[in-house]
Enzyme design. Structure first.
Site, PDB file in Angstrom:
ATOM      1  N   LYS A 114     -23.579 -20.189  -4.883  1.00 52.89           N
ATOM      2  CA  LYS A 114     -24.634 -20.652  -5.809  1.00 52.89           C
ATOM      3  C   LYS A 114     -25.991 -21.052  -4.968  1.00 52.89           C
ATOM      4  CE  LYS A 114     -25.851 -23.471  -9.663  1.00 52.89           C
ATOM      5  NZ  LYS A 114     -25.533 -24.661 -10.670  1.00 52.89           N
ATOM      6  N   ASP A 133     -20.028 -29.530 -10.589  1.00 52.28           N
ATOM      7  CA  ASP A 133     -21.232 -29.374  -9.407  1.00 52.28           C
ATOM      8  C   ASP A 133     -20.946 -30.679  -8.486  1.00 52.28           C
ATOM      9  OD1 ASP A 133     -21.513 -27.089 -10.643  1.00 52.28           O
ATOM     10  OD2 ASP A 133     -23.646 -26.907 -10.113  1.00 52.28           O
ATOM     11  N   LYS A 137     -22.321 -24.060  -2.867  1.00 51.78           N
ATOM     12  CA  LYS A 137     -23.825 -24.138  -3.556  1.00 51.78           C
ATOM     13  C   LYS A 137     -24.590 -24.761  -2.425  1.00 51.78           C
ATOM     14  CE  LYS A 137     -26.073 -26.613  -7.332  1.00 51.78           C
ATOM     15  NZ  LYS A 137     -25.763 -27.379  -8.499  1.00 51.78           N
TER      16      LYS A 137
END
Lengths: 320, 485
Positions: free
Chosen positions: A256, A156, A220
């Site tokens: 996400k 991430d 995300k």
């Protein structure tokens, strides 16, 4: 639907040929009307998900959780507890699905890997000088390689918001491409925009396309470390982006939302957004995740309530 | 739409509303039978179930109601505005308290989804009473002279598409300004008006100030024609509006007419596409398109036609048609068999004239009156579906090349009630809005209502304004010499 995915991808490849083509493309994306976007998200929020649909949604949501601990005080003990919980979220009910992943800092990846060994649970690691992203590229890449070497299945990363807000899109793009390459073939890359810092919906749409063009496997919303994190509206907008990107290129990208999703009710609203915006192709933890920690216990309590007809309470789910 | 995430039925409970087997007319504070004893039945359009038997007003009843309203006018109009406001505030609060009951009732009698009655109709109804309650003691400052006076007895005839909301639009300003009311609801949707009569009693409203006369067109015509009615307010079809205009011609009656429409929703190539798609859907499928200000003509810039239509079709495929009481229903039933027949015949005419018809795959219930969301492409200004008001979930798609052409096509209609503009360019919004001959122009939104905003039409869409400060004028005689009667 795309007729020729590789040709379409090639067409969009030209977009990133230079700083000016990239800027022109991103600024040529349709604008976002904030009132309309928030109105649509709010109206989908009124869907009433009951009985069998609720049971389905709760299990799906549990299976989509990236169970997260990103604290300075994280210890091996804490991470091990989290890993065990990810594999068997509800010790009283082994039919409860496992979560999608645990999400930790790079130095905790090896510990997490051990804790979830033999299960379906992935280990995701934040990297690239998370959460601010204010470090030299070499440092960020070292951070990523370190996590991947320790066995991270997913990285991430945070984008350089400063560069993005300064209009230096090519710098952001190049950095994502470099991180993607550092991930190698084994790790999937989630690109965090920190939507709360990008501030406008137009920026969030541009960042979404920028991230996807650079090869993000997931886009995300946020780090969970700033005031405004995932909201129904910014997630809806990113879902529209992955939908349109697949139409144009044939490439499917995951989404996400992270930070601020704490209740089952909230999680179900996000699943409704997925269902009615991009459809069932994304109703799978390969394509949609929740970055959350406290959400899981609320999902478990609601799951127990559905099974027994009674609310239990916080003492009947595990603290971690 | 079959999906792995299938929503389980989530019906709102009917038990909150108690519908009596029969209802009378509401005259002078009492429920009474019709003078000739006539009754009619009201059915639930989604199931064809008979909900109740209703007394049917005739000419004698109209006369009785107007007399009651005339008698009540003397005291009601003499009350200080602040006292009238108390009643209106009380009515507004009771509506809020009984909102869920009224929403379920309206959904049963009208066929529209509970999502709409709960989130749109009822909040707007209460807001309208609150808004005009606020004006009641400030009429001297409304811009209609130093001491504007009420007109007397208002005869009001309302349609079936927003039964309680149209009642609020009519009754709230009439009472705030000191008029008394004889109101005829539509024959297919009398119930919420009769529940409102009960709310008037609950609020302690003096007898005769509000009279409700369910019935058919003949009763409406009798209200309009009654010599002791001072003001006529009508919302409904242009054909009936013209008849009313003929009836009142040469009398001293003040008239407002809110009639049909064929609203243009103009989408420019720089529009926020995803939100425009939502606006188009809301513009034509809100209340099954049975909305006078519906955006029934989509004017899309030719350069983005394909992209927009693809998005629109994809979005229409997610609409959920079915049980109006289910909280997840987007598209409910058509209000009556008569209306369904009209929609069906106009759509057949559209096909016969060569327009291309498209609907998403959707299952239609076996009982009740239903019509699938429908798009027509390859439509020109000459097609009937681009000219006539369909008053159903049917969208006609036309294209344009330049802003001037968009304006010309948008205005090329006998109507002029509503229009929408979709563009991210602020200067274009202002330039185009100024050229559109429509009573309300929405920019980057559609079908947004607020009691503070005046609403009304150009051309065959009627005249006069309802809502806002402007809405007071229809119920006041200015204190200038010209206003003396």
């Amino acid at each position: 639907m795309p007729t020729n995915a590789s040709a379409a991808a090639h067409a969009l490849t030209d977009v990133t040929a230079s700083d000016s083509t990239l800027r022109r493309f991103l600024h040529g994306l349709p604008g976002v009307d904030a009132v309309g976007l928030e109105g649509r998200a709010a109206s989908l929020g009124t869907r009433s998900i009951k009985t069998t649909a609720k049971a389905y949604a709760i299990d799906l949501a549990i299976s989509m959780v990236d169970l997260t601990t990103l604290e300075g005080a994280d210890t091996p003990g804490k991470v091990r507890a989290l890993g065990v919980k990810a594999v068997h979220p509800d010790p009283t009910d082994r039919t409860t699905p496992a979560t999608a992943a645990v999400c930790v800092y790079p130095d905790m990846v090896a510990t997490a890997k051990e804790a979830v060994a033999g299960s379906t649970v992935k280990v995701a690691s934040v990297a690239t000088a998370f959460p601010a992203g204010r470090a030299a590229l070499a440092v960020k890449l070292a951070d990523v390689r370190d996590a991947v070497a320790a066995g991270a299945d997913e990285i991430d990363m945070v984008i350089d918001r400063g560069a993005f807000l300064a209009g230096n899109y090519m710098k952001v793009y190049d950095e994502i491409v470099a991180v993607k390459s550092a991930c190698g073939t084994s790790a999937r890359l989630k690109v965090i925009f920190e939507t709360g810092e990008l501030s406008t919906y137009d920026n969030i749409r541009r960042a979404s396309w920028l991230g996807m063009l650079a090869g993000a496997d997931f886009i995300k919303t946020s780090t969970g470390k700033v005031a405004v994190n995932a909201t129904p509206a910014n997630t809806l907008l990113m879902l529209e982006a992955v939908r349109d990107f697949r139409t144009q290129t044939g490439i499917q990208v995951g989404v996400k939302p992270a930070g601020g999703i704490r209740t089952t009710k909230d999680a179900v609203k996000f699943l409704v957004l997925v269902n009615e915006t991009v459809g069932e192709d994304w109703l799978d933890n390969h394509w949609f995740r929740f970055g959350a920690s406290s959400l899981l216990n609320d999902l478990l309590m609601q799951r127990q309530k559905l099974a027994t007809g009674r609310y239990s309470g916080p003492d009947y789910v595990t603290v971690d | 739409m079959a999906s792995v995430f299938e929503y389980a039925p989530a019906p709102e409970s009917r038990s909150i509303v108690d519908i009596a087997p029969s209802y009378g007319l509401f005259i002078d504070g009492e429920f009474v039978e019709a003078a000739d004893g006539k009754v009619f039945k009201t059915v639930s359009p989604s199931t064809e179930e008979v909900l109740a038997e209703i007394a049917q007003a005739g000419e004698a009843d109209v006369d009785r109601a107007v007399k009651a309203a005339r008698k009540a006018f003397e005291k009601w109009s003499a009350l200080p505005g602040s006292e009238r406001a108390k009643y209106l505030f009380r009515i507004a609060r009771i509506i809020q308290e009984r909102a869920r009951e009224l929403a379920v009732l309206e959904t049963l009698d009208n066929g529209k989804p509970i999502k709409e009655t709960r989130d749109a109709d009822l909040p707007l109804v209460a807001a309208h009473f609150f808004y005009y309650a606020g004006w009641a003691d400030k009429l001297e400052h409304a811009g209609f002279g130093a001491s504007p006076r009420p007109l007397g007895v208002a005869g009001q005839v309302i349609p079936w598409n927003f039964p309680l909301l149209m009642l609020a639009w009519k009754i709230a300003p009439a009472l705030a300004t000191g008029n008394t009311v004889v109101l005829k609801p539509a024959e297919t949707t009398p119930l919420s008006a009769l529940f409102f009569a009960d709310i008037c009693r609950q609020a302690g409203l003096p007898k005769g100030v509000v009279n409700i006369l369910p019935g058919y067109g003949d009763a409406g015509a009798a209200v309009v024609a009654h010599p002791d009615v001072n003001k006529v307010a009508f919302t409904g079809s242009t054909a009936v509006g013209k008849e009313i205009a003929r009836t009142v011609a040469g009398t001293r009656k003040k008239v407002t007419l809110e009639l049909g429409g064929k609203g243009a929703n103009i989408v420019f190539d720089d529009a926020p596409i995803d939100q425009a798609v939502e606006g188009i859907v809301n513009g034509i499928f809100f209340n099954q398109g049975q909305v006078c200000c519906a955006g029934s003509r989509l004017l899309v810039q030719e350069s983005i036609q394909d992209e927009l239509l693809d998005s629109l079709k994809r979005r229409l495929s997610t609409l959920r048609l079915g049980d109006p009481l289910d909280k997840n229903t987007d598209i409910g039933a058509i209000n009556s068999e008569e209306q369904l027949t009209r929609i069906t015949s106009l759509v057949e005419q559209g096909e016969a004239e060569g327009a291309e018809r498209w609907s998403p795959a959707c299952e239609i219930p076996t009982a009740g009156y239903w019509f699938a969301p429908t798009l027509f492409t390859n439509v020109t200004q000459a097609h009937t579906v681009a000219r006539d008001e369909i008053f159903g979930p049917v969208l006609s798609v036309l294209t344009f090349r330049t802003p001037d052409e968009a304006v010309a096509k948008a205005n090329n209609t006998a109507y002029g009630l509503s229009a929408g503009i979709w563009t991210e360019k602020g200067s274009r919004i202002l330039a185009v809005a100024n050229k559109l001959r429509a009573g309300v122009v929405w920019s980057n939104t559609f079908n947004k209502f607020d009691p503070t905003s005046p609403f009304g039409g150009y051309k065959e869409s009627g005249f006069g304004r309802e809502g806002g400060r402007h809405g007071l004028e229809a119920y006041l005689a200015p204190s200038s010499p010209e206003g003396e009667r």
